[in-house]
Design an enzyme around this catalytic site. Structure first.
Site, PDB file in Angstrom:
ATOM      1  N   LEU A 138      94.856 -28.954 111.486  1.00  0.00           N
ATOM      2  CA  LEU A 138      93.753 -27.981 111.474  1.00  0.00           C
ATOM      3  C   LEU A 138      92.547 -28.517 110.716  1.00  0.00           C
ATOM      4  CD1 LEU A 138      95.630 -24.649 110.652  1.00  0.00           C
ATOM      5  CD2 LEU A 138      94.657 -25.303 112.845  1.00  0.00           C
ATOM      6  N   GLY A 172      91.063 -32.334 104.151  1.00  0.00           N
ATOM      7  CA  GLY A 172      90.238 -32.267 102.946  1.00  0.00           C
ATOM      8  C   GLY A 172      90.417 -33.517 102.103  1.00  0.00           C
ATOM      9  N   PHE A 213      91.961 -33.767  99.320  1.00  0.00           N
ATOM     10  CA  PHE A 213      93.272 -33.860  98.684  1.00  0.00           C
ATOM     11  C   PHE A 213      94.426 -33.555  99.618  1.00  0.00           C
ATOM     12  CE2 PHE A 213      90.228 -32.615  95.396  1.00  0.00           C
ATOM     13  CZ  PHE A 213      90.369 -33.679  94.520  1.00  0.00           C
ATOM     14  N   SER A 214      94.113 -33.060 100.805  1.00  0.00           N
ATOM     15  CA  SER A 214      95.219 -32.609 101.642  1.00  0.00           C
ATOM     16  C   SER A 214      94.838 -32.585 103.111  1.00  0.00           C
ATOM     17  CB  SER A 214      95.625 -31.198 101.227  1.00  0.00           C
ATOM     18  OG  SER A 214      94.568 -30.309 101.521  1.00  0.00           O
ATOM     19  N   LYS A 267      99.887 -27.067 104.108  1.00  0.00           N
ATOM     20  CA  LYS A 267      98.978 -28.064 103.545  1.00  0.00           C
ATOM     21  C   LYS A 267      99.790 -29.193 102.922  1.00  0.00           C
ATOM     22  CE  LYS A 267      95.281 -26.379 101.695  1.00  0.00           C
ATOM     23  NZ  LYS A 267      94.494 -25.692 100.670  1.00  0.00           N
ATOM     24  N   ASP A 274      87.204 -29.361  94.801  1.00  0.00           N
ATOM     25  CA  ASP A 274      86.792 -29.814  96.130  1.00  0.00           C
ATOM     26  C   ASP A 274      86.127 -28.684  96.900  1.00  0.00           C
ATOM     27  OD1 ASP A 274      86.400 -31.461  98.274  1.00  0.00           O
ATOM     28  OD2 ASP A 274      88.463 -31.409  98.985  1.00  0.00           O
TER      29      ASP A 274
END
Ligand SMILES: *[C@@H]1O[C@H](CO)[C@@H](O)[C@H](O)[C@H]1NC(C)=O
Ligand SMILES: *[C@@H]1O[C@H](CO)[C@@H](O)[C@H](O)[C@H]1NC(C)=O
Ligand SMILES: *[C@@H]1O[C@H](CO)[C@@H](O)[C@H](O)[C@H]1NC(C)=O
Ligand SMILES: *[C@@H]1O[C@H](CO)[C@@H](O)[C@H](O)[C@H]1NC(C)=O
Ligand SMILES: *[C@@H]1O[C@H](CO)[C@@H](O)[C@H](O)[C@H]1NC(C)=O
Ligand SMILES: *[C@@H]1O[C@H](CO)[C@@H](O)[C@H](O)[C@H]1NC(C)=O
Ligand SMILES: *[C@@H]1O[C@H](CO)[C@@H](O)[C@H](O)[C@H]1NC(C)=O
Ligand SMILES: *[C@@H]1O[C@H](CO)[C@@H](O)[C@H](O)[C@H]1NC(C)=O
Length: 901
Positions: free
Chosen positions: A624, A627, A629-630, A646, A747
């Site tokens: 989806l 980011g 970090f994930s 996530k 973030d």
């Protein structure tokens, strides 16, 4: 008639023709009789143009923006600026009494309707700021009563038709910002009432019509940014009415006419970037209203006329890049209002023009690239407003006066390439305002670097290269917290370069040419110069590690190591603090793979299947979003429930070893309950991965809303401003809450703002912020600041995410909403991000309208007003200096205020 418009509505045009014909036959004279005919035309206009607020009622005189004659009901004015209109408005041509038609700042396309030429009573026609194409129709000449014609800021092309010579009543003609070609027609000079002629930013060529200004009281002539040739006609000044003359960026040659002095009301002269030659006429002193005189980048010769001193209101005098010689006349010191004197790039000489320092309002003095010589005066600032002191590339000698310390507002000091000797005065440290540059390079400065340089904590660029400066580089220079560019090369410095981020990030050429200097970034081992016990202390090593983390693009890898380091650090703290307390807990080693898993919310425990969560992450199709970090995946449970999974990028074995700590944080977070923060519903830890589970957000992210869906005209509902504003407020509230519970988000980006089924916004990745929470660490813990384009500028030096840093990132999100642009886009140019692009708009001469997304800002007055208010908030949030940014709580208040305005 432009071919495009005639082919698009042939039937409509024909009907209109009939309507026009009947109108002409039925009402040849008195306007009063026109009322009934207007009914049909107004119905047609309502159908074709569909202005908001034109209800079904038959009384068109009651429609918004419509004015009718007192008797008879004939329409005399239609004023519909900024309504987002995009339809056909040629039906307006069948309103014989129409005197005023304002459809400016809409989205009108196609050609200018020739039908408007059938309006003999039309006096005011404003179609500016639309997307009209094709030529200026010759048929407009039929509207022979026109006094104000504004077609500026469209995409019109072709030449100005000769037929328009029939518009004898024209007072103001505005056709700037189009693609018009050919010459300015000679008949413009014969119009008896012309006061304003504005045709800038076109591709017009040929001369300025000779005789222009002789037949009428011409007040404003703005023709900049064309390809005009020939000379500036003296006729412009003959009657003495001219107030504004803007001819910048053309190919004009010849001299500045002596007659210019006849214009007592002339306030604004901008004739730079042409090929003008000869001397500036002394008669300029008779133009006593002059406030702005800009003639840079021409071929002007002779001296600077002392007569300028008679223009008491003169605020800016820019004569740069000409061939002027002589001295700066002393009398110019009488110009109380002078703020900028720019004479760089000429052949001027003599001593420093001390008299000019009597201009107490002077904020910019640019004498660079001339032949000035002698000493700099001790009272060079004398408590004045000086911000830019640009004296480089001259022959100044002597020393840098200690009086420089009184330049308390100075932003830039350029003294490079002179013959300056002596030391750098310690007083330089008093100029705390120095921000843009301190450039003393290419002089003969001696002595050591004053420790006081370290007080210049706003300075971005420091160049002391190519002097004879000796001694060590003082460690105090670490106080220069804003430094980005430094150059100390080609001096006689010695010893080790202090460990300081901006130094070590520099190229070796910033320090080369100092025989006895060693350490990073020079490739010189201090031991090789000063013996084997030198240097290599731990601080330097750890600094290099930190630098490697920040400076590079391998952000992700850095995160891994940081997360590891952080968890280990946390763990250690934990152990020291509560050594006795054994770690018991919820960790259930379920299977070889899944190490630990929990659903925090009891009612969901049956619905969630951990294996399905893990499997969902194996398929790219489920992805989806991505980011810093994930990576986020969509997982469909056997129960039918859709969960958002996530996967932390930063996890490896070390994290698994420290998982109890992490789990405890997650659980704590599950209890933080705020409607605008994404809340974890569970987690899975397996192998060396950690998955966090959330509710699925059916409307995606703000990033998608702004940048994808809207543009594709898809089936999704288009966002409107009220919705975007409410999203902005939601996020602000979520962030304000986080700050209130002493949590800093790591973030913030539009890709991390999720939209639920009602388009309520929730800020995501909170748990990661919580896990890395730098506020609980010490200054030595540096997390990675988040996504590119959102990183606050101070991060480069502090390497810490702070509350004001969050406010900055939030401001970037606001700008994204207002402009519909990404934080980093190629169109901004190299090294320019969204923030810089917006903040430098005024300098580029751009208005907020040109920044904000017109699809939103031109819809209604109310939206535009709110957007302008939000723009102000965004500007505050993205202030360069962290201390100037508001707290999120204040931001929420300001946004609420904008919403209710
Ligand atoms: C267009 O020009 C007219 C006449 O010069 C002026 O009154 C009007 O304000 C201009 N329109 C805009 C939108 O600036
Ligand atoms: C003007 O014309 C050029 C090419 O002819 C085109 O690239 C440009 O977009 C046009 N400008 C406007 C404002 O329409
Ligand atoms: C100005 O330029 C025109 C051509 O554009 C040229 O014919 C004329 O001689 C020039 N005049 C001067 C004074 O240089
Ligand atoms: C200078 O500006 C002031 C204020 O704008 C004005 O009142 C005054 O008339 C101007 N002086 C001249 C000589 O134009
Ligand atoms: C500076 O300019 C302002 C107006 O622009 C004026 O009021 C003031 O008197 C000027 N200052 C000095 C010292 O002349
Ligand atoms: C410096 O300021 C003082 C008082 O403010 C003034 O008397 C002196 O003339 C100024 N010096 C120069 C060079 O303008
Ligand atoms: C300082 O000035 C010199 C020219 O005098 C220039 O070459 C150099 O680029 C400037 N330094 C910086 C950092 O801009
Ligand atoms: C520093 O200045 C020297 C000239 O003195 C120049 O050759 C060198 O390129 C500069 N270094 C940087 C990094 O700008």
């Amino acid at each position: 008639m432009p071919p495009s418009s005639s082919s698009s509505f042939p039937r409509r045009r024909f009907l209109l023709f009939l309507a026009l014909l009947s109108a002409c036959l039925a009402a040849p004279g008195p306007v009063d009789g026109a009322g009934d005919g207007d009914g049909a035309a107004m119905q047609a206009l309502r159908r074709d143009l569909a202005p908001p607020g034109w209800g079904p009622g038959a009384d068109h005189c009651a429609w918004r923006g419509v004015t009718c004659a007192a008797t008879g009901g004939a329409v005399t004015a239609i004023e519909l600026p900024r309504r987002g209109l995009r339809g056909d408005f040629s039906a307006a041509g069948a309103l014989p009494a129409l005197a005023r038609l304002d459809l400016s700042a809409n989205s009108l396309r196609g050609g200018v309707p020739t039908a408007l030429g059938a309006l003999p009573r039309l006096e005011f026609l404003d179609l500016s700021m639309n997307a009209l194409t094709g030529p200026v129709p010759a048929a407009l000449a039929g509207a022979s009563g026109l006094r104000f014609l504004n077609l500026s800021n469209n995409a019109l092309s072709g030449t100005i038709p000769d037929e328009l010579r029939g518009l004898r009543a024209l007072q103001e003609l505005q056709i700037s910002g189009n693609n018009l070609t050919g010459a300015l027609p000679g008949w413009l000079a014969g119009l008896p009432a012309l006061r304003v002629l504005s045709a800038y930013e076109n591709s017009l060529s040929g001369p300025i019509p000779p005789g222009l200004g002789l037949s009428s009281e011409l007040q404003v002539l703005n023709l900049h940014s064309n390809a005009l040739e020939g000379s500036i006609p003296g006729s412009l000044f003959q009657l003495g009415n001219l107030q504004v003359l803007i001819l910048t960026l053309n190919r004009l040659n010849g001299t500045i006419p002596d007659a210019i002095g006849r214009c007592r009301g002339l306030s604004n002269v901008r004739i730079g970037d042409n090929r003008l030659s000869g001397a500036i006429p002394p008669s300029i002193g008779d133009a006593t209203s002059l406030t702005y005189f800009e003639a840079n980048t021409n071929d002007l010769s002779g001296g600077i006329p002392a007569q300028f001193a008679r223009c008491a209101n003169l605020t800016l005098l820019n004569l740069a890049y000409n061939r002027l010689a002589g001295e700066v006349p002393d009398v110019l010191g009488e110009l109380r209002n002078l703020q900028e004197l720019i004479v760089s790039g000429n052949g001027l000489g003599g001593e420093f023009p001390k008299a000019i320092l009597r201009c107490r309002n002077l904020s910019k003095l640019d004498l660079s690239y001339n032949s000035f010589h002698g000493d700099l005066p001790e009272d060079i600032c004398n408590g004045s407003r000086m911000q830019f002191l640009l004296l480089d590339h001259n022959g100044f000698s002597g020393g840098i006066p200690p009086g420089i310390g009184s330049c308390t507002r100075l932003l830039a000091l350029q003294l490079s390439s002179n013959n300056l000797g002596g030391g750098i005065p310690a007083e330089i440290g008093k100029v705390k305002s120095l921000q843009i540059a301190l450039n003393l390079s290419f002089n003969h400065l001696v002595g050591t670097l004053p420790r006081e340089l370290g007080r210049l904590d706003k300075l971005v660029t420091l160049d002391l290269s190519s002097n004879e400066i000796s001694g060590q580089i003082p460690g105090d220079m670490r106080g220069m917290l804003s430094l980005i560019e430094v150059n100390l090369s080609n001096n006689r410095l010695s010893g080790a370069i202090p460990a300081f981020g901006p130094f070590q990030k520099s190229a070796a050429s910033s320090f080369s040419g100092n025989a006895k200097l060693c350490g990073d970034p020079l490739d010189v081992d201090c031991a090789s110069i000063y013996g084997s016990n030198y240097g290599m202390d731990h601080r330097r090593i750890s600094y290099r590690v930190a630098l490697a983390v920040v400076g590079s693009c391998v952000l992700i890898f850095s995160i891994v190591s940081l997360v590891v380091a952080l968890f280990m650090w946390r763990e250690r703290q934990e152990k020291e603090a509560e050594a006795k307390k054994a770690e018991a807990g919820e960790v259930v080693v379920a299977a070889p793979q899944v190490v630990a898993s929990t659903v925090f919310i009891e009612s969901l425990q049956q619905a969630i299947d951990f294996q399905s969560c893990v499997k969902a992450t194996y398929k790219d199709a489920n992805e989806l979003g991505n980011g810093t970090f994930s990576t986020t995946y969509k997982a469909v449970m056997p129960s039918g429930m859709v969960v958002c999974v996530k996967k932390l990028k930063s996890v490896d074995r070390a994290v698994i070893d420290h998982q109890t700590k992490m789990i405890r944080e997650l659980e704590r977070l599950a209890h933080i309950n705020h409607k605008n923060l994404v809340r974890p519903i569970g987690y899975v830890i397996y192998d060396d991965c950690a998955l966090l589970l959330h509710h699925h957000m059916p409307n995606g992210t703000l990033l998608q809303l702004i940048h994808n869906d809207w543009n594709s005209d898809g089936e999704k509902q288009k966002p409107d401003w009220p919705r975007l504003l409410s999203i902005a407020i939601d996020v602000a509230e979520g962030l304000a809450f986080l700050h209130q519970v002493a949590t800093i988000h790591l973030d913030i980006s539009s890709g991390n703002i999720y939209l639920d089924s009602h388009y309520n916004a929730l800020l995501g990745e909170v748990e990661i912020s919580k896990l890395l929470d730098p506020s609980k660490g010490t200054a030595s813990i540096s997390a990675v600041a988040g996504s590119f384009g959102y990183i606050p500028p101070e991060y480069a030096y502090t390497m810490q995410v702070t509350v004001p840093g969050n406010v900055y990132s939030y401001g970037v999100v606001l700008l994204e909403i207002l402009t519909s642009k990404l934080p980093v886009e190629e169109e901004f140019g190299e090294g320019v991000d969204l923030v810089k692009w917006v903040h430098t708009a005024p300098a580029r001469g751009e208005t907020p309208e040109q920044i904000m997304d017109p699809r939103l800002s031109t819809v209604s007055f109310a939206w535009r007003r709110q957007m302008l208010a939000v723009l102000k908030v965004a500007m505050l949030c993205t202030e360069h200096a962290p201390a100037k940014r508001p707290r999120m709580k204040k931001v929420v208040e300001m946004l609420q205020e904008a919403k209710n305005s």
